[in-house]
Design an enzyme around this catalytic site. Structure first.
Site, PDB file in Angstrom:
ATOM      1  N   LYS A 180       0.869  -1.179   0.000  1.00 50.12           N
ATOM      2  CA  LYS A 180       0.000   0.000   0.000  1.00 50.12           C
ATOM      3  C   LYS A 180       0.903   1.225   0.000  1.00 50.12           C
ATOM      4  O   LYS A 180       1.397   1.646   1.031  1.00 50.12           O
ATOM      5  CB  LYS A 180      -0.888  -0.030   1.249  1.00 50.12           C
ATOM      6  N   GLU A 255       9.037   1.503  11.270  1.00 50.25           N
ATOM      7  CA  GLU A 255      10.142   2.444  11.029  1.00 50.25           C
ATOM      8  C   GLU A 255       9.508   3.828  11.027  1.00 50.25           C
ATOM      9  O   GLU A 255       8.827   4.201  10.064  1.00 50.25           O
ATOM     10  CB  GLU A 255      10.775   2.176   9.659  1.00 50.25           C
ATOM     11  N   GLU A 383       9.058  16.369  15.254  1.00 45.00           N
ATOM     12  CA  GLU A 383       9.592  16.192  13.905  1.00 45.00           C
ATOM     13  C   GLU A 383       8.870  17.136  12.945  1.00 45.00           C
ATOM     14  O   GLU A 383       7.648  17.093  12.826  1.00 45.00           O
ATOM     15  CB  GLU A 383       9.369  14.744  13.451  1.00 45.00           C
TER      16      GLU A 383
HETATM   17  P1  NAD Z   1       2.150   8.686   7.316  1.00 41.18           P
HETATM   18  O1  NAD Z   1       2.231   7.956   8.587  1.00 41.18           O
HETATM   19  O2  NAD Z   1       1.166   9.797   7.191  1.00 41.18           O
HETATM   20  O3  NAD Z   1       1.803   7.687   6.107  1.00 41.18           O
HETATM   21  C1  NAD Z   1       2.625   6.590   5.793  1.00 41.18           C
HETATM   22  C2  NAD Z   1       1.787   5.532   5.093  1.00 41.18           C
HETATM   23  O4  NAD Z   1       0.804   5.069   6.001  1.00 41.18           O
HETATM   24  C3  NAD Z   1       1.036   6.030   3.860  1.00 41.18           C
HETATM   25  O5  NAD Z   1       1.026   5.024   2.874  1.00 41.18           O
HETATM   26  C4  NAD Z   1      -0.363   6.242   4.398  1.00 41.18           C
HETATM   27  O6  NAD Z   1      -1.368   6.135   3.414  1.00 41.18           O
HETATM   28  C5  NAD Z   1      -0.450   5.085   5.371  1.00 41.18           C
HETATM   29  N1  NAD Z   1      -1.493   5.230   6.384  1.00 41.18           N
HETATM   30  C6  NAD Z   1      -2.051   6.357   6.881  1.00 41.18           C
HETATM   31  N2  NAD Z   1      -2.997   6.051   7.799  1.00 41.18           N
HETATM   32  C7  NAD Z   1      -3.012   4.696   7.898  1.00 41.18           C
HETATM   33  C8  NAD Z   1      -3.758   3.782   8.675  1.00 41.18           C
HETATM   34  N3  NAD Z   1      -4.683   4.180   9.536  1.00 41.18           N
HETATM   35  N4  NAD Z   1      -3.508   2.465   8.524  1.00 41.18           N
HETATM   36  C9  NAD Z   1      -2.574   2.026   7.657  1.00 41.18           C
HETATM   37  N5  NAD Z   1      -1.846   2.856   6.882  1.00 41.18           N
HETATM   38  C10 NAD Z   1      -2.058   4.174   7.009  1.00 41.18           C
HETATM   39  O7  NAD Z   1       3.620   9.192   7.006  1.00 41.18           O
HETATM   40  P2  NAD Z   1       4.094  10.066   5.770  1.00 41.18           P
HETATM   41  O8  NAD Z   1       3.678  11.480   5.991  1.00 41.18           O
HETATM   42  O9  NAD Z   1       3.715   9.401   4.500  1.00 41.18           O
HETATM   43  O10 NAD Z   1       5.685   9.953   5.903  1.00 41.18           O
HETATM   44  C11 NAD Z   1       6.422  10.789   6.720  1.00 41.18           C
HETATM   45  C12 NAD Z   1       6.783  10.099   7.998  1.00 41.18           C
HETATM   46  O11 NAD Z   1       7.454   8.882   7.707  1.00 41.18           O
HETATM   47  C13 NAD Z   1       7.748  10.898   8.845  1.00 41.18           C
HETATM   48  O12 NAD Z   1       7.362  10.813  10.196  1.00 41.18           O
HETATM   49  C14 NAD Z   1       9.074  10.184   8.631  1.00 41.18           C
HETATM   50  O13 NAD Z   1       9.995  10.349   9.676  1.00 41.18           O
HETATM   51  C15 NAD Z   1       8.636   8.782   8.488  1.00 41.18           C
HETATM   52  N6  NAD Z   1       9.648   7.986   7.809  1.00 41.18           N
HETATM   53  C16 NAD Z   1      10.375   7.082   8.539  1.00 41.18           C
HETATM   54  C17 NAD Z   1      11.367   6.347   7.929  1.00 41.18           C
HETATM   55  C18 NAD Z   1      12.179   5.338   8.708  1.00 41.18           C
HETATM   56  O14 NAD Z   1      12.819   4.521   8.073  1.00 41.18           O
HETATM   57  N7  NAD Z   1      12.162   5.354  10.024  1.00 41.18           N
HETATM   58  C19 NAD Z   1      11.631   6.526   6.576  1.00 41.18           C
HETATM   59  C20 NAD Z   1      10.892   7.449   5.864  1.00 41.18           C
HETATM   60  C21 NAD Z   1       9.881   8.181   6.494  1.00 41.18           C
END
Ligand code: NAD
Length: 500
Positions: A180, A255, A383
């Site tokens: 997804k 992550e 963050e």
């Molecule tokens: P997000 O949590 O908003 O979304 C990430 C994914 O989760 C998307 O595909 C989104 O559609 C999905 N999602 C959202 N709600 C969900 C739910 N209820 N159930 C299942 N899936 C759901 O994050 P983002 O804004 O896309 O990415 C930025 C964040 O990701 C930042 O906090 C960043 O630090 C983190 N990040 C972490 C790493 C790591 O390796 N630790 C790497 C890259 C990004």
């Protein structure tokens, strides 16, 4: 609705990929380029029913894929890597249009790493041996058995990189997958599905469902047939997924975000330290690992600040397709508003902007450096996920470590010092999944990757990925040998099936 859109001259299917077939939903969502607001396409807006179909396809395909000899699975993963190489320029161009990250980074760094991820986990699965321990008339046989369908959920800041980092180990382990991707960067996942199909991956082994996580995430993460969840994204979503996974006690790897420090000691090579600080503006600061808290020894702070301010102010912001651009746009108007909100509140609370400090045009938020920030200020604790760094000073090593560790995150830390003993001492005291000394963002797939504290649960990479995606099993068999115990006799037993 058309089934395809053309982005950067590349045809991209806008539908899901389920059981080897393209299927559309009744609804769509609009995918917009952060570069200039161009509409890139109307993408199928998945429903819980689409998730049900994708999980069913992954479940059906699982027994056949799990029983496929590892060597054959590895061959198919290598074929996917070859497909990525073949379409590297297309993937880079589409990804840049979709998430606004620099084209040159996608071409030279990211897409080659995508191919490498598939090759690495293919090879690693072959090297993953069975273990045998002989103890007092018994043998203990340890095997890594495929666990079942894995749910793989990814963010937008490095879409295909993250997707390959999850798909490759899951498939190499013998699991099938439902991917997804983020609704803000859906396109390269669709191209990956094409590449996998062209490589000959059996139907149902990799499924892609598009759509907002808030609408279809729960259907996936609470599904009883999902045996693993690997998620990369924000802390709030990670927390939500953990609760959802609790329904069936589905093992998960999270992550999550970070608020990582860069510690600059007085004995550091100051040019190097400034280079490391400037690197934190890469990808417009939308990097989970970014060291956004600069902690600098007060004895060199003035000189460090002078040099960094000059360098940050000189960064060229603009179209990410231009080779001379250093910083592109942020991904989405919501992200821009979020970044701007953090900066406004920080300034209102007494922070001083040494560089930037407010939005530019469109989605181009200028690199920003804030100082005069208190340790308990929101801008230091939360963050931002944008091109915003804070600068604080310390008087000695203890204070440096105390400030660095005073966070609920623990993803990474970077240390700039000319003293190897200090490097060892400080690294040992830092709470972080990765510590870089006099370098940044150096990754090796053999090494573990993950976050401490609220930056995540679990580690991936190398053997850790297989430990996660597999059901590790110990089979104890009585033998005729009742002699003295021997330990760690590690051999691959002959005649064992080559999977697992
Ligand atoms: P997000 O949590 O908003 O979304 C990430 C994914 O989760 C998307 O595909 C989104 O559609 C999905 N999602 C959202 N709600 C969900 C739910 N209820 N159930 C299942 N899936 C759901 O994050 P983002 O804004 O896309 O990415 C930025 C964040 O990701 C930042 O906090 C960043 O630090 C983190 N990040 C972490 C790493 C790591 O390796 N630790 C790497 C890259 C990004």
């Amino acid at each position: 609705m058309p089934d395809r859109t053309t982005v950067a001259g590349v045809a991209v299917d806008t539908r899901h990929f389920i059981g080897g077939e393209r299927t559309a939903s009744a609804g769509t969502f609009t995918d917009v380029s952060p570069i200039d607001g161009t509409v890139l396409g109307e993408i199928s807006r998945g429903t819980p029913e689409d998730i049900t179909a994708a999980v069913a396809a992954a479940k059906d395909a699982f027994p056949g894929w799990a029983a496929t000899p590892r060597a054959e699975r590895a061959r198919l993963l290598r074929a996917i890597a070859d497909g990525v190489d073949k379409r590297l320029e297309e993937l880079a161009a589409v990804e840049t249009a979709d998430n606004g990250a620099l084209l040159r980074s996608h071409r030279r760094g990211v897409m080659p790493r995508v191919a490498h991820n598939f090759r690495f986990f293919a090879e690693r699965s072959l090297a993953l041996d069975h273990e045998e321990f002989a103890t007092r008339g018994h043998t203990h046989h340890v095997s890594w058995d495929p666990a079942g369908p894995s749910a793989l959920i990814t963010p937008w800041n490095a879409p295909l990189m993250m997707e390959s980092w999850k798909v490759a180990p899951a498939l190499a382990a013998g699991n099938t997958a439902v991917l997804k991707p983020s609704e803000w960067s859906p396109l390269t996942a669709s191209l990956l599905a094409d590449i996998a199909a062209e490589a000959g991956l059996p139907a149902g082994v990799l499924n892609v469902v598009q759509g907002p996580g808030s609408e279809i995430g729960d259907a996936l993460t609470s599904h009883p047939d999902i045996r693993r969840i690997s998620f990369t994204g924000s802390v709030p979503t990670g927390r939500h997924i953990a609760a959802s996974a609790a329904a069936h006690l589905t093992p998960l790897s999270l992550e999550l975000g970070g608020k990582s420090p860069l510690l600059v000691f007085a004995d550091a090579d100051l040019d190097l330290a400034v280079d490391l600080a400037v690197e934190q503006y890469d990808n417009a600061g939308q990097v989970c690992l970014a060291a956004t808290r600069l902690l600098v020894d007060e004895r060199v702070a003035a000189e460090f600040t002078r040099r960094l301010t000059a360098r940050a102010a000189a960064l060229r912001q603009g179209d990410p397709r231009d080779d001379t651009t250093d910083v592109g746009p942020v991904v989405h108007p919501r992200q821009l508003a979020r970044i701007d909100g953090f900066v406004r509140r920080a300034l209102a609370a007494g922070a001083r902007a040494l560089v930037g400090g407010g939005p530019g045009t469109g989605l181009y938020y200028p690199p920003t450096l804030l100082t005069d920030v208190a340790q308990d200020a929101e801008i230091v604790r939360e963050e931002v996920f944008g091109p915003v760094l804070t600068l604080q000073t310390f008087t000695d090593e203890d204070e440096a470590v105390r400030l660095a560790d005073d966070t609920r995150f623990g993803l990474a830390a970077t240390v700039a010092t000319g003293d190897p003993e200090r490097a060892a001492r400080v690294s040992a005291r830092l709470v972080a999944g990765t510590v870089w000394v006099n370098c940044f963002y150096v990754r090796d797939l053999r090494a573990p990757f993950g976050g401490s504290r609220q930056s995540g649960i679990g580690r991936e990479g190398g053997t850790w990925s297989f430990d996660f995606h597999c059901d590790v099993k110990n089979t104890v068999t009585v033998t005729k040998n009742t002699g003295t115990a021997t330990r760690n006799t590690v051999t691959a037993p002959k005649g064992r099936p080559a999977h697992g």
